[in-house]
Design an enzyme around this catalytic site. Structure first.
Site, short mmCIF file in Angstrom:
data_model
loop_
_atom_site.label_atom_id
_atom_site.label_comp_id
_atom_site.label_asym_id
_atom_site.label_seq_id
_atom_site.Cartn_x
_atom_site.Cartn_y
_atom_site.Cartn_z
N SER A 150 22.86 2.42 -62.33
CA SER A 150 23.23 1.02 -62.12
C SER A 150 22.15 0.31 -61.30
CB SER A 150 24.63 0.96 -61.48
OG SER A 150 25.16 -0.33 -61.61
N ASP A 226 32.07 0.92 -70.30
CA ASP A 226 31.65 0.50 -68.95
C ASP A 226 32.07 -0.96 -68.76
OD1 ASP A 226 30.08 -0.52 -66.83
OD2 ASP A 226 28.52 0.98 -67.21
N HIS A 259 31.67 3.41 -66.06
CA HIS A 259 30.53 3.23 -65.14
C HIS A 259 30.55 4.25 -64.01
CE1 HIS A 259 27.24 0.65 -63.87
NE2 HIS A 259 27.70 0.62 -62.64
#
Ligand SMILES: N[C@@H](CCC(=O)N[C@@H](CSC=O)C(=O)NCC(=O)O)C(=O)O
Length: 279
Positions: A150, A226, A259
């Protein structure tokens, strides 16, 4: 440098250290996994630098990703720094939001007050930490790679593209690939760097890959479930820019994954093996 903990796992050692950082002007922590001497000898070992995402410290990766088993098997050192400067005098998001300030250094060198005193995570990860690691651990500096998740995927991509001679391999999980175009990135870059978008481009992987593609293949894993995919991540922007620039890359859309660190743990072995084969 002070050792805060050292724990045997898979024959190797998972340690956490603190030290006074010049780049960040505060005490910083980083974690290091070192493989078993009995199995692999004294090294020097290839080393992977892992960059975590928003809200993380050095602890999230070492406790949730399950990276130690494969690192121990292949004989790889993994270094996982904290994601921002910390301490009483380090400024934070004025509203205490999770996506800026503490836990959200975005791997840039801040140019605006009050951030520029401490928020120099680019300098820290790309320069200060590799120097410390070379001096203090049994690593081969010719075999460094970088990966992350991320915000940390954004860090890994940008730091690799700007320093391909130092970080020779690069992969990412669910990276923020175009921070100049998404809410997390716009908030961070406008506050840390100011309103001039030319400065933002220096830390935007999709811009950098057009300007300075590396010869290395870049691997990206992205979960299709996600919840940040559409608004914040947009891997297709990087893939299109990489395609145009002739940057070797693989974007794997992983069906049904979100995620979280459950996703990372599902593919971390692949990534460590992938780096190890190339270093
Ligand atoms: N708390 C926030 C979401 C924060 C979040 O999901 N952080 C991710 C990284 S996101 C991008 O950089 C993370 O790694 N969290 C730590 C963990 O251990 O899972 C919200 O509620 O939306």
């Amino acid at each position: 440098m002070k050792e805060l903990s050292a724990t045997k796992t898979f024959g190797g050692t998972q340690s956490v250290y603190s030290h006074q950082s010049e780049a960040c002007g505060c005490e910083m922590r980083f974690a290091v996994f070192t493989p078993s001497k009995a199995k692999h000898g004294d090294g020097p070992f290839p080393a992977l630098f892992w960059l975590s995402g928003l809200t993380c410290t050095e602890e999230n990766f070492i406790s949730k990703a399950g990276a130690q088993r494969m690192a121990a098997e292949l004989g790889v050192v993994i270094i996982a720094p904290d994601t921002s400067p910390r301490g009483e005098n380090v400024p934070d998001d004025p509203d205490g939001a999770y996506d800026f300030g503490l836990g959200a250094g975005f791997y840039v060198n801040a140019q605006q007050e009050p951030w520029s005193q401490n928020y120099n995570m680019y300098e820290y990860v790309a320069r200060e930490l590799p120097t410390i690691v070379k001096k203090s651990f049994p690593v081969d500096p010719e075999r460094f790679g970088i990966f992350g998740h991320s915000m940390g995927g954004h860090g890994a991509l940008t730091i690799h593209l700007k320093n391909p001679e130092i970080f020779k391999t690069c992969s990412a999980f669910s990276p923020i690939v175009a921070p100049s175009q998404v809410p997390w990135g716009i908030k961070a870059l406008s506050n840390y760097l100011g309103p001039d978008e030319a400065a933002w481009a220096e830390y935007d992987a999709s811009v950098l890959v057009s300007r300075i593609p590396s010869k290395a293949e870049i691997l990206i894993d992205q979960g299709t479930a996600d919840n940040f995919l559409v608004e914040q991540l947009k891997p297709e922007i990087f893939a299109a820019a990489a395609e145009r620039a002739g940057q070797p890359h693989t974007l794997r859309m992983q069906e049904g994954y979100d995620h979280s660190y459950y996703f990372i743990a599902s593919f971390i072995d692949d990534h460590i093996r992938w780096h190890s084969e190339r270093l």
